[in-house]
Scaffold this active site. Structure first.
Site, mmCIF file in Angstrom:
data_model
loop_
_atom_site.group_PDB
_atom_site.id
_atom_site.type_symbol
_atom_site.label_atom_id
_atom_site.label_comp_id
_atom_site.label_asym_id
_atom_site.label_seq_id
_atom_site.Cartn_x
_atom_site.Cartn_y
_atom_site.Cartn_z
ATOM 1 N N GLN A 100 0.844 -1.195 0.000
ATOM 2 C CA GLN A 100 0.000 0.000 0.000
ATOM 3 C C GLN A 100 0.882 1.249 0.000
ATOM 4 O OE1 GLN A 100 -3.385 -0.545 3.082
ATOM 5 N NE2 GLN A 100 -1.895 -2.112 3.582
ATOM 6 N N ASN A 101 2.177 1.038 0.226
ATOM 7 C CA ASN A 101 3.117 2.158 0.342
ATOM 8 C C ASN A 101 3.462 2.732 -1.025
ATOM 9 O OD1 ASN A 101 2.985 1.391 3.000
ATOM 10 N ND2 ASN A 101 4.985 0.403 3.010
ATOM 11 N N VAL A 102 3.565 4.057 -1.058
ATOM 12 C CA VAL A 102 3.923 4.747 -2.309
ATOM 13 C C VAL A 102 5.377 5.203 -2.264
ATOM 14 C CG1 VAL A 102 1.540 5.541 -2.656
ATOM 15 C CG2 VAL A 102 3.147 6.991 -1.366
ATOM 16 N N ASP A 103 6.144 4.708 -1.269
ATOM 17 C CA ASP A 103 7.483 5.263 -0.968
ATOM 18 C C ASP A 103 8.625 4.600 -1.742
ATOM 19 O OD1 ASP A 103 7.390 3.600 2.285
ATOM 20 O OD2 ASP A 103 7.977 2.818 0.310
ATOM 21 N N HIS A 118 -1.365 1.336 -4.485
ATOM 22 C CA HIS A 118 -1.746 2.757 -4.379
ATOM 23 C C HIS A 118 -0.782 3.679 -5.117
ATOM 24 C CE1 HIS A 118 -4.046 1.524 -0.492
ATOM 25 N NE2 HIS A 118 -4.644 1.135 -1.573
ATOM 26 N N THR A 188 0.368 -2.905 8.845
ATOM 27 C CA THR A 188 -0.809 -2.211 8.320
ATOM 28 C C THR A 188 -1.956 -2.262 9.327
ATOM 29 O OG1 THR A 188 -2.381 -1.993 6.498
ATOM 30 C CG2 THR A 188 -1.683 -4.249 7.070
ATOM 31 N N SER A 189 -2.692 -1.153 9.448
ATOM 32 C CA SER A 189 -3.848 -1.099 10.353
ATOM 33 C C SER A 189 -5.059 -1.736 9.685
ATOM 34 C CB SER A 189 -4.155 0.367 10.679
ATOM 35 O OG SER A 189 -4.406 1.074 9.457
ATOM 36 N N ALA A 231 8.667 -4.694 12.647
ATOM 37 C CA ALA A 231 8.947 -5.456 11.409
ATOM 38 C C ALA A 231 10.451 -5.605 11.218
ATOM 39 C CB ALA A 231 8.333 -4.720 10.219
#
Ligand code: BV8
Ligand code: ZN
Length: 250
Positions: A100-103, A118, A188-189, A231
């Site tokens: 989900q990370n865009v980094d 994402h 992740t939440s 993690a």
């Protein structure tokens, strides 16, 4: 850290692995999460910044926010958690990393089979002609980037709330969750959909499901195991165990 007998058994026999990551895996690199105490959503309001209407209403404000995050991400490095996942990938023929990370940190940690649900903050494109503009120049007077081809507004290459995910990417993620023997959900939440539906898909398809988080989440009851901790501590331990189990030196 000793893994459970069941997880050790699954790691030994698994042929197909699917991993879902969220902002928590990048926290130890210094990238703020969204909902944590220092989370982005405490300082900024998603409805003001991470949706198309907000962008059209105030593109300058939205670009300031993404430029601030881009700079932050450019100055950090992948951490032991990202690197351990890249190691784990080498032990399996079928290993899919859904983020989900865009980094862009998984790619920088040399993971290969990555699905960016994402989008990616380092990319940009024109909202009119769709042309990629990864290095947009911000014109002095407007201070927002314009498309060199058609003059249209250039936007960050991320998926905003209310926008469809790239269909092919999400369907590939679903296929991986359906066929995997082991599903790992990391940092992740699990409140944003449809990404948060993937652990459910994996469980319903009979995969062994494991959550890694510093705290329990809304979905913890869904998982066969919840490994509580960072993690950056837990994933290297799993990669080390895999090395022992598979008895190969990497
Ligand atoms: C869509 C890119 C179709 C932009 C992002 C069903 C039910 C309810 C709502 C919906 C639904 N379906 C759709 C919706 C609406 C919405 C949604 O889910 N809303 C939520 C808020 C309820 N979904 C959408 O809009 C999606 N599109 O559905 O399109 C459609 C179209 C029209 C109309 C209807 C439907 C698009 C969603 C994508 C949005 N873009 N990011 C940007 O980044 O700027 S979402 C963004 O937020 C992230 O990508 C990520 O997905 C999410 C943040 O979650 P996490 O990554 O999990 O981060 P968080 O901070 O919350 O948690 C971090 C966790 O890590 C914590 O648990 C913490 O304890 C842990 N942690 C911290 N440190 C560590 C750690 N763990 C381990 N180690 C550590 N060191
Ligand atoms: Zn254009």
């Amino acid at each position: 850290m000793r893994l459970s007998n069941e997880l050790t058994r699954i790691l030994r026999k698994a042929r197909s692995v699917c991993v879902l990551t969220g902002a928590g895996i990048s926290a130890e690199s210094g990238v703020p999460t969204f909902r944590g105490a220092e989370g982005l959503w405490n300082k900024f309001r998603p409805e003001e910044l991470a949706n198309f209407e907000a962008f059209i209403h105030n593109p300058k404000l939205v670009w300031e926010w993404y430029t601030y995050r881009r700079k932050l991400i450019e100055d950090v490095m992948p951490n032991a958690g990202h690197i351990a996942l890249a190691r784990m990938e080498t032990f399996f023929d079928d290993f899919t990393l859904v983020t989900q990370n865009v980094d862009d940190l998984h790619r920088r940690a040399s993971s290969k089979n990555i699905l960016e649900l994402h989008g990616n903050i380092m990319r940009s494109y024109c909202i009119d002609c769709g042309k990629d503009e990864d290095h947009p120049d911000f014109s002095r007077q407007e201070n927002i980037p314009r498309c060199k081809a058609c003059g249209g507004l250039v936007r960050p290459g991320v998926v905003w709330f209310g926008e469809m995910l790239p269909q092919e990417v999400f369907q590939e993620a679903e296929r991986s969750a359906q066929r995997c023997d082991l599903f790992l959900s990391i940092g992740t939440s699990a409140v944003v959909y449809p990404a948060a539906s993937l652990p459910v898909t994996a469980r319903q398809a009979g995969a062994y499901t494991v959550e890694v988080n510093i705290e329990r989440t809304e979905q913890s009851r869904l998982f066969d195991e919840t490994l509580l901790g960072k993690a950056g501590d837990i994933l290297p331990a799993i990669a080390d165990s895999l090395q022992l189990i598979k008895g190969v030196n990497v």
